[in-house]
Design a protein around this motif. Sequence first.
Motif, PDB file in Angstrom:
ATOM      1  N   THR A 279       0.683  -1.317   0.058  1.00 39.11           N
ATOM      2  CA  THR A 279      -0.022  -0.046   0.071  1.00 39.11           C
ATOM      3  C   THR A 279       0.903   1.362  -0.101  1.00 39.11           C
ATOM      4  O   THR A 279       0.460   2.194  -0.547  1.00 39.11           O
ATOM      5  N   SER A 282       3.564   0.661  -3.785  1.00 42.50           N
ATOM      6  CA  SER A 282       3.210   0.433  -5.098  1.00 42.50           C
ATOM      7  C   SER A 282       2.583   1.734  -5.712  1.00 42.50           C
ATOM      8  O   SER A 282       2.980   2.037  -6.811  1.00 42.50           O
ATOM      9  N   LEU A 315      -6.166   6.290   0.725  1.00 40.37           N
ATOM     10  CA  LEU A 315      -5.409   5.692   1.755  1.00 40.37           C
ATOM     11  C   LEU A 315      -6.426   5.336   3.138  1.00 40.37           C
ATOM     12  O   LEU A 315      -6.941   6.360   3.640  1.00 40.37           O
ATOM     13  N   THR A 533      -4.708   2.490  -1.930  1.00 36.88           N
ATOM     14  CA  THR A 533      -4.023   3.491  -2.560  1.00 36.88           C
ATOM     15  C   THR A 533      -3.747   3.309  -4.029  1.00 36.88           C
ATOM     16  O   THR A 533      -3.412   4.061  -4.850  1.00 36.88           O
ATOM     17  N   CYS A 534      -4.206   1.913  -4.285  1.00 38.56           N
ATOM     18  CA  CYS A 534      -4.332   1.439  -6.054  1.00 38.56           C
ATOM     19  C   CYS A 534      -5.648   0.767  -6.118  1.00 38.56           C
ATOM     20  O   CYS A 534      -5.562  -0.331  -6.678  1.00 38.56           O
ATOM     21  N   SER A 565      -3.138  -2.754  -1.402  1.00 38.99           N
ATOM     22  CA  SER A 565      -3.504  -1.491  -1.852  1.00 38.99           C
ATOM     23  C   SER A 565      -4.828  -1.301  -2.965  1.00 38.99           C
ATOM     24  O   SER A 565      -5.432  -0.274  -3.419  1.00 38.99           O
TER      25      SER A 565
END
Length: 598
Positions: A279, A282, A315, A533-534, A565
């Motif tokens: 997280t 990446s 996040l 986060t992705c 993530s």
Amino acid sequence: MQIVSIEDFTRQSFDFLVIGGGTAGLVVASRLAQDGRFTVGVIEAGGPVNGREDVDIPGYFGKSLGSEIDWKFRSAPLAEVGGKTLMCPRGKALGGSSAINFMTWCRASREDYDAWEVLGNPGWGWDDLLPYFKKSETFHPPSPAVQAEEDIRYDPDSFGYSGPIHISYTTHIPPRHRLWSNTLNSLGVKTNSAHAAGSIAGVWTNINNIDPRTMTRSFATNYCALAGSDLHIMTQATVQDIVLDKTSDGYVASGVRFIHGNQEYVVSASREVILSAGTIKSPQILELSGVGNPEILSRAGIAVKVESPMVGENLQEHKAIHAIVEHDPGLENSDDLFLDADFAAAAREQFARDKTGSLAHVFGHYAFVPLARYIPQDTLDKLCSRVQALTEFSAEKKAILEERLRCTDKRGQIEYIFKLGAGRLAESGRKLATLYQILQYSFSVGSVHIQPAPSQREDPVIDPGFYQGPTGELDLEVMLESTRFAREILLAPHMSSIVKQLVHPPASFYGDDEAMRKWIVDHTGMAMHAVGTCALGGHAGVRGGVVDERLKVLGVESLRVVDASIMPLQIGAHIQATVYAIAEKAADMILQDAARQQ
């Protein structure tokens, strides 16, 4: 485990390259290599850690935090607490965070995974993920004697029995376990007899990824045994960026640029690059590769290749605080392993002799409690009204968040863990215990982004977003209500038989809401459960996330993200088991897609 030299690695032709030999990365890489048709390379910044006592021995959990096998990330300075930074530990080793975490093995409730599907991500609900949870694990049931004596309850059909990760109940459950269960039961929190079967709410004895045959940590490096000679691992190598080649339709990932021994190398992948750096790392690697928000990339001097505004956004992290109390001095305490030399030596000798005693187990007193169980209805209604007034979220996401608040029996808004010991706050000559209080469903979100130029290759900027704006204010009110319930736990008749004094915060704080709010903000930390986060983009596509339901990076060919993530919404559980399931599912999808291309 096939760790190779830099010469051998750079000479090899790879079908797949995996960035990160952590929890998810080793699962994906090993499953792809196990297939027998593909050559797979793994690039890992750390090295092997099997055999280290601070990794293998359960009772030393937490000892490796801050060591050379921890990235030792810290958040950006938080204005809310006078510029303080927060610890954000992550494993820098083969096995990643599965090598340094606290070995908690649990699944979230069915509704948490089904919510991912509601957001537009088909194939990511509970029923889809359950086979992959099972595929990752080998469950070792407790002996009938221990099960009966300690009232351990579980659903045997919920577990897997042939996976690489060995999971078990502790063989040593001290008498205080019953005290914890009886305390929560007396406050209306029922014992959950099937805590891995789709509802985590209630109080229960925890399972850990400890192999009961050796009483050692079972973690992601176990997967390497599946792979054979088709898996090639490069350690002590730091990835710089992903090589993206321009095509008539956009960009395609063709390889990875990395540093090893102060020299730069480039290796190619004929099929795919799989980003499994976690997280925190990446999104940083994507941005360094030119994939991200143009404003962020411009400030760092990175040329924009693919505009993807949600890289590094979303996040989500569990917010954790802990109360310290003084307990009955006659009870064994985990701090004795570090404060009492004689006790520590005896424990070490006992573990070496027969794998029993204080070093053979971790704490296991868990409870996940729905908020609606302990706050007044009018307070709950006001909180839900504030959720609906939020402008940051879509209507479907607000409906999910409100349902989580109102839920009374299926999932827990707050996790409580009780441990006899205070860790870094331990005091010689004083027996202290800790009641952890962990907010599972935060409303506030943060971000992870690369540093502005010229320092973009340093640690990323981690902003957890704690207690900021209307969403942060909601989190603070939930934490305040939950702190009141924590006090009830500590003062309940069963628990009060061993709790002698409230130490941190002192008893006087509990009657002053403003003092408690300040204490909560000042003492909240990150729980090592960062996600998002992705994220899976769902209905909103690239405006809502970074990857599609096949985990392919939107706007880039031959590039996927496989790690924590990708979770679009935080789950109400420790995330380790879910990361394994995500990676198992990803490996299946990649093999399916490869078969269709042949």
